[in-house]
Design a protein around this motif. Structure first.
Motif, short mmCIF file in Angstrom:
data_model
loop_
_atom_site.label_atom_id
_atom_site.label_comp_id
_atom_site.label_asym_id
_atom_site.label_seq_id
_atom_site.Cartn_x
_atom_site.Cartn_y
_atom_site.Cartn_z
N MET A 16 0.83 -1.19 0.00
CA MET A 16 0.00 0.00 0.00
C MET A 16 0.87 1.25 0.00
N ASP B 136 -7.27 1.24 6.03
CA ASP B 136 -6.75 2.41 5.32
C ASP B 136 -7.56 3.68 5.60
N ASN C 27 1.86 -5.42 4.27
CA ASN C 27 0.39 -5.43 4.30
C ASN C 27 -0.14 -6.87 4.25
N VAL D 94 -5.03 -4.06 6.80
CA VAL D 94 -4.76 -2.65 7.09
C VAL D 94 -6.05 -1.83 7.02
N TYR E 182 3.14 -2.06 11.11
CA TYR E 182 3.76 -2.28 9.80
C TYR E 182 5.01 -1.42 9.69
N HIS F 114 -3.67 1.08 -3.53
CA HIS F 114 -3.41 -0.34 -3.28
C HIS F 114 -2.70 -0.89 -4.50
N LEU G 40 3.75 1.39 2.73
CA LEU G 40 3.46 0.56 3.89
C LEU G 40 3.91 -0.86 3.52
#
Ligand code: PEP
Ligand code: MN
Length: 353
Positions: A1, A50, A44, A48, A26, A64, A41
């Protein structure tokens, strides 16, 4: 991400995103870019939240990454990655970098002669294996540490960057002490524990495509290195096994534009292993540069007929010099140029002219 920050987001806003990601368990990788900063990030696991990140001040959008590989993808990083092998020798930018030399380091005289020859012809880096993956255990296996010492001697004299293969963890640590770039061979492309080790050694990595690997497999292997924090990876198309015995391998030049589209990592081509036959190397090297390869890896031997490995696909020095002369206008035709040979041996590279 990937968390893309607004243009003009403040350092405090970026820091808050980083701290939130860490707090969620993370890893955060801030990536300042020419246009805007993004924070990756890492790790993942699909859980997560978001919306928590999207709501933070200064966040423009959360992307993503759709590919199975993340940090290697162009979605993650739109700009090309530049890998510097030695001062001024950069793979992935405008320059096409020529890496040349024998399959194996065989003796002091052989590697020094090869280094002088390829440098005079226009190579920017020297290749040569000290640890050799051979199909037969009775074939020449390489000189090991002595081979690395001889490569370092050749660099000292010529200024050429050194690219050489590591086959296992212990060898990788040794190679990292001597070389400018650690080659991971086709047979080890999916040796994930080795990839993790080289991801931690802090040296550029040349990752060759496995002989039955898809482009996705290759990119996923590169992801192992990036996931360890090493973004300095050069991919290499070296031919895949095919049904046709006319050549040793089938050089898949489509992999070059395919990788350039999917990934920000540079990709070079190896027409030597990619064909296995000397007189096929030159045409395929020309084609690779025309296809947009960021460099080529070519086997050149002072006396191919006496080579201890891969003599049949090694160019004679004069053939190599002729090839480099042909590559220059091909590179120029697509707005590129060949990387200059290092200016003064053992010191800095030539100022681009
Ligand atoms: C090599 O570069 O000499 C080599 C063994 O290559 P590959 O791993 O592509 O077979
Ligand atoms: Mn070889």
């Amino acid at each position: 991400m990937l968390v893309v920050m607004q243009h003009g987001a403040t350092a405090a806003e970026i820091d808050l995103v980083v701290r939130t990601i860490v707090e969620m368990g993370y890893e955060a990788r801030p990536m300042p870019g020419a246009q805007r900063t993004a924070v990756g990030l890492v790790g993942n696991d699909g859980r997560v939240d978001d919306s928590r990140i999207e709501a933070l001040p200064g966040v423009a959008e959360v992307i993503h990454v759709s590919q199975p590989y993340k940090q290697v993808s162009r979605e993650w990083r739109p700009e090309n990655t530049l890998v510097e092998l030695s001062p001024g020798v950069v793979v992935g930018g405008r320059d096409v970098v020529i890496i040349a030399g024998p399959c194996s380091v065989e003796s002091e005289q052989q590697i020094l002669t090869a280094a002088r020859d390829v440098r005079a012809a226009g190579a920017a880096a020297l290749r040569g294996g000290a640890f050799k993956p051979r199909s037969s255990p009775y074939s020449f296996q390489g000189l090991g540490r002595r081979g690395l010492e001889l490569l370092a001697m050749a660099r000292e004299e010529t200024g050429l960057a050194i690219v050489t293969e590591a086959m296992d963890e212990e060898g990788a640590r040794l190679v990292a002490e001597y070389a400018d770039c650690i080659q991971i061979g086709a047979r080890n492309m999916q040796n994930y524990s080795l990839l993790k080790v080289v991801g931690r050694l802090g040296k550029p990595v040349l990752l060759k495509r496995g002989m039955a690997a898809t482009v996705t497999d290759l990119l996923l292997s590169a992801e192992y290195v990036l996931a360890e924090g090493n973004g300095q990876v050069i991919l290499c198309e070296r031919g895949v096994r095919s049904f046709d015995p006319a050549v040793r391998n089938m050089l898949d030049l489509t992999a070059i534009p395919v990788v350039h589209k999917l990934s920000h990592l540079p990709i070079i081509a190896d027409p030597s292993h990619g064909t296995g036959i000397r007189d096929k190397v030159t045409p395929m090297a020309r084609a690779a540069v025309a296809a947009g390869a960021d460099g080529i890896l070519v086997e050149v031997h002072p006396a191919p007929d006496r080579a201890l490995s891969d003599g049949a696909q090694s160019l004679y020095p004069d053939q190599f010099a002729e090839l480099v002369g042909e590559l220059r206008p091909i590179a120029a035709a697509i707005g590129r140029r060949l990387a200059p040979a290092p200016a003064s041996p053992g010191k800095t590279a030539a100022v681009p002219g």
